[in-house]
Design a protein around this motif. Structure first.
Motif, short mmCIF file in Angstrom:
data_model
loop_
_atom_site.label_atom_id
_atom_site.label_comp_id
_atom_site.label_asym_id
_atom_site.label_seq_id
_atom_site.Cartn_x
_atom_site.Cartn_y
_atom_site.Cartn_z
N PRO B 78 0.82 -1.22 0.00
CA PRO B 78 0.00 0.00 0.00
C PRO B 78 0.85 1.26 0.00
N ALA B 79 2.00 1.23 0.67
CA ALA B 79 2.87 2.40 0.68
C ALA B 79 3.39 2.67 -0.72
N LYS B 80 3.79 1.61 -1.41
CA LYS B 80 4.35 1.81 -2.76
C LYS B 80 3.30 2.36 -3.71
N ARG B 81 2.11 1.78 -3.69
CA ARG B 81 1.06 2.24 -4.64
C ARG B 81 0.67 3.67 -4.32
N ALA B 82 0.80 4.07 -3.05
CA ALA B 82 0.44 5.44 -2.69
C ALA B 82 1.58 6.41 -2.99
N GLY B 83 2.72 5.88 -3.42
CA GLY B 83 3.82 6.77 -3.78
C GLY B 83 4.90 6.88 -2.74
N ASN B 84 4.73 6.17 -1.61
CA ASN B 84 5.74 6.26 -0.56
C ASN B 84 6.80 5.18 -0.76
N GLU B 85 7.66 5.42 -1.74
CA GLU B 85 8.68 4.46 -2.12
C GLU B 85 9.66 4.19 -0.98
N PHE B 86 9.92 5.22 -0.19
CA PHE B 86 10.87 5.06 0.91
C PHE B 86 10.37 4.05 1.93
N LEU B 87 9.13 4.23 2.35
CA LEU B 87 8.54 3.30 3.32
C LEU B 87 8.45 1.90 2.73
N PHE B 88 8.09 1.83 1.47
CA PHE B 88 8.01 0.52 0.82
C PHE B 88 9.35 -0.21 0.91
N GLY B 206 -4.36 0.13 -5.05
CA GLY B 206 -3.65 1.41 -5.13
C GLY B 206 -3.83 2.24 -3.88
N ALA B 207 -3.96 1.58 -2.73
CA ALA B 207 -4.09 2.23 -1.42
C ALA B 207 -5.45 2.89 -1.23
#
Lengths: 477, 303
Positions: B78-88, B206-207
């Motif tokens: 969910p982090a990646k699909r929401a754009g939070n690549e760092f957390l992913f 996509g979150a």
């Protein structure tokens, strides 16, 4: 130049045949020169995007191009438009063979040079004429679907404003004019030869019928009509060629490279941002050596590239080529679950915005600049054009957050455009550079950080599902 | 109500202990297959029942499996699909460290989002595993005859329609495995107009699961549920809105829906379709089940 002066050829006509190769060569030179100039600018626009290595896998790419671009594979999800499109597409391919003849005839003063192919030429002309007639029918059907039938949903939508609508119709009108010129040329030529008792190579199923409808038997007039048709056809083609770079119709060229450079990984696989990988590895392992960032030609550090995409130059070049390959058919938007249920997101709009933005900011390549629908669009008011970007000036966060990343748009595109990638890149910018995610998503992020789950549950409860777990012994009959 | 479902004779049931990878490691063993439960499978009350059903199947066929238990963490999807690549990537690398530390080679999961992330996005970060979705695993068990889908609840004559999960279907081209599993149930399978590659999202990917939908005419899961109900009640023809022509949607006749099932193979689809069924006030007639639950029930082990 005809070897033998025909009796009806006046001095003027003789002069014409002396000058035709020169006139024609000049026309060709001008048309192809102008086209090359426009294409160079478009190429420069595409290369504004971030580098991405798309080399390799030639066999897979070749097969994909053959199936999807040449074979129209993805068009056949919807039979009626697929069939109509196939006619126009095959017509385009076959007429290109005929253009070769026109160029040879034009430059060397020959007449129906390919006639020396004999029966092959007969077949070619017959196929050409049949397709020409079918193209007119198909184009009429397209025009009807677009303008008069109860509205096809994908032909409406906020992004299909005045210019895109006009552009779509101009293409249809031009195609009819080109076909009409072809038939004028053929039928006049055929009638002329018949009346003179001379043999004209080729088989003309349509013009054979049309020639009886020509209102004159005057040889000079027929000759003139034939020349008018010939010049109108080739000039039309060359003008159309130079119209393409300003039009969605550019897809007839870019569809092929665009499919060649398709992403070959599963659609669900999103790219991993490499710079973040280094950072995270360094956090987890202090001994990890982060590769030194690239430096400029003078040895100074380059400005760090932002995470995600704010503007067109932050997108990979493939995304910009996508934008130039888009023919605004709207198949992506018509299957988008967000769009279907009335939300603001339209994948087609993202792609059209990208093309508009790259032309607004970089080269506006074209002889004229009709693509931009900016002043008509309702988007967030950006007073300072210098501060406008793709993300702020055209695409709004509301559109981006409506995406479910379901890949329906990617699946549906007949030329393998990937709107989803651009959406994710812009989300990355919103989250990583601006911390501008919707609040509920920020809550989800902190849940993952603190609990290892997107929900606010205690990590110590993660294995509770296995408590008091019984399994029935299967009764064997 | 459809013909009464024959109640299987009260069979003995026994308590099972779900093995953890850590326990096996203490004995010097590595499980052949890791069951990746996923956050929804571990925490969502409804999907916990799916997790338990699938664990029963693993136990029943004697798979050499284990779970990470408390050592499992969100894949980062969910982090990646929401754009939070760092957390992913933080999540991914922590998980990869754990998985590689135990020498895991093969992973099965009931969540298409976990499946997609581990299968496609972990390799570039150093996590290479053979990843299979539980629909593929169930298909394999049925093909091998290890599960006969007989002896338990009968689905004969019951209508089932399968809702494709985007992250299984379009994302990874898995369309037939879940259908093969359903076909083994001897039920009356009906296909929605938008299915397989043309399937319509449940609205949660996509979150979207963690936020309110953007303003619009309706929610995506309502649209999809309407489509499922119309298909199940044989009125799908009224639903052709592919061209956006709003057709009058008559409420599906309640009696014909009785006992029919929307089959899913994803925790998000489960939530969204269940909510949609409730929204249509059909929860007493139409049930939403995961493939694992259907198989375990048909096998007679889901108690």
């Amino acid at each position: 130049m005809p070897t033998k002066l025909q009796p009806h050829l006046t001095l003027l006509a003789y002069l014409y045949y002396m000058l035709q190769p020169i006139l024609f060569a000049l026309l060709l030179l001008a048309a192809f020169g102008l086209f090359a100039w426009q294409v160079r600018k478009i190429r420069a626009n595409i290369l504004v995007g971030r580098g991405r290595d798309m080399s390799g896998h030639a066999a897979v790419r070749f097969r994909k191009t053959l199936l999807v671009a040449f074979g129209q594979q993805k068009m056949f999800k919807r039979l009626t438009p697929a069939f109509l499109h196939l006619i126009v597409y095959v017509g385009f391919l076959v007429i290109n063979i005929e253009v070769i003849e026109i160029v040879i005839d034009g430059l060397f003063g020959t007449h129906r040079f390919l006639g020396l192919l004999g029966p092959v030429y007969d077949g070619l002309v017959a196929v050409n004429e049949t397709l020409g007639a079918l193209v007119i029918i198909a184009v009429a059907a397209f025009w009807w679907r677009r303008n008069h039938q109860p509205p096809v949903r994908r032909f409406t939508g906020v992004e299909l404003r005045a210019w895109p609508k006009l552009d779509a119709n101009i293409i249809l009108y031009v195609e009819v004019v080109l076909m009409a010129a072809l038939f004028l040329m053929n039928s006049a030529d055929l009638k002329l030869h018949r009346l003179e008792g001379r043999f004209l190579p080729g088989v003309y199923p349509v013009s054979h019928f049309l020639m009886s409808l020509l209102p004159t038997t005057n040889l000079g007039t027929l000759h003139l009509l034939e020349r008018v048709g010939w010049w109108a056809h080739i000039t039309g083609i060359l003008l159309f060629l130079n119209y393409l770079p300003s039009s969605k119709h550019f897809h007839i060229i870019l569809a092929f490279p665009n499919v060649w450079y398709s992403r070959l990984v599963p659609q669900g696989q999103f790219s991993n941002v490499e710079s973040i990988t280094h950072e995270v590895k360094a956090m987890m392992d202090p001994t990890y050596e982060v590769p030194t960032p690239p430096v400029g030609p003078d040895g100074s550090a380059l400005a760090p590239t932002p995470f995600g995409a704010k503007d067109v130059e932050d997108l990979p070049w493939t995304a910009l080529m996508n934008a130039y390959s888009c023919t605004e058919c709207g198949r992506c938007t018509s299957v988008c679950p967000a769009n279907l249920t009335g939300k603001l997101l339209s994948p087609r709009k993202i792609i059209m915005d990208t093309r508009d933005r790259v032309e607004e900011k970089y080269n506006s390549p074209l002889i004229f600049q009709p693509n931009i629908y900016g002043e008509e669009a309702k988007h967030e008011p950006v007073t300072d054009l210098m501060q406008a970007t793709l993300l702020r000036g055209k695409v709004t966060p509301e559109e981006l957050w409506a995406c479910t990343t379901c890949n329906a748009c990617v699946e549906s595109c007949p030329v393998n455009i990937n709107p989803l990638e651009s959406i994710i890149e812009m989300r990355r910018f919103l989250v990583l550079e601006e911390s501008a995610a919707p609040n509920s998503l920020n809550v989800m992020f902190s849940n993952i950080e603190n609990n290892g789950a997107p929900w606010a549950f205690s990590p110590s409860d993660r294995f509770n599902w296995a408590d008091e777990l019984f399994v029935a012994e299967k009764v064997t009959a | 109500m459809t013909p009464t479902i024959p109640t299987p004779p009260a069979a003995a049931k026994r308590q099972m202990t779900v093995p953890t990878v850590a326990d096996l490691a203490a004995q010097g063993k590595v499980p052949e297959i890791l069951f990746w439960v996923g956050c929804a499978g571990a925490f969502d009350d409804r999907y916990k029942r799916v997790t338990r059903a699938f664990a029963r199947i693993l136990e029943h066929v004697g798979t050499d499996y284990a779970v990470l238990g408390l050592e499992e963490s969100c894949t980062g999807d969910p982090a990646k699909r929401a754009g939070n690549e760092f957390l992913f990537q933080m999540q991914a690398m922590q998980n990869i460290t754990v998985l590689n530390g135990y020498g895991i080679k093969k992973i099965v999961t009931a969540c298409p989002h976990c499946f997609n992330t581990i299968k496609n996005e972990y390799p570039a970060l150093g996590g290479e595993y053979e990843v299979i979705h539980h629909s593929q695993y169930l298909q394999q068990l049925i093909n091998e005859g290890k599960v006969t889908v007989k002896g338990g609840e009968s689905f004969q004559g019951r209508r089932i329609t399968f809702h494709d999960s985007c992250y299984l279907g379009r994302a990874n081209n898995i369309y037939e495995a879940p259908r093969d599993v359903l076909a083994a149930l001897d039920a009356d399978l009906v296909e929605m107009k938008r299915s397989r590659a043309n399937g319509l999202c449940c609205g949660a990917g996509g979150a979207q699961m963690w936020k309110e939908p953007e303003p619009g005419k309706k929610d995506i899961n309502i649209e999809r549920t309407e489509e499922a109900l119309a298909t199940l009640s044989g009125q799908a023809a009224a639903l052709d809105n592919l061209r956006g022509v709003e057709t009058e949607r008559t409420a599906p006749a309640a009696h014909s829906l009785q006992g029919s099932i929307i089959a899913v193979s994803c925790p998000f689809c489960m939530t969204m379709m269940s909510d949609g069924v409730k929204h249509q006030e059909q929860e007493s007639t139409v049930q939403v089940f995961d493939l694992a639950e259907l198989v375990a029930s048909a096998e007679g082990i889901n108690r």
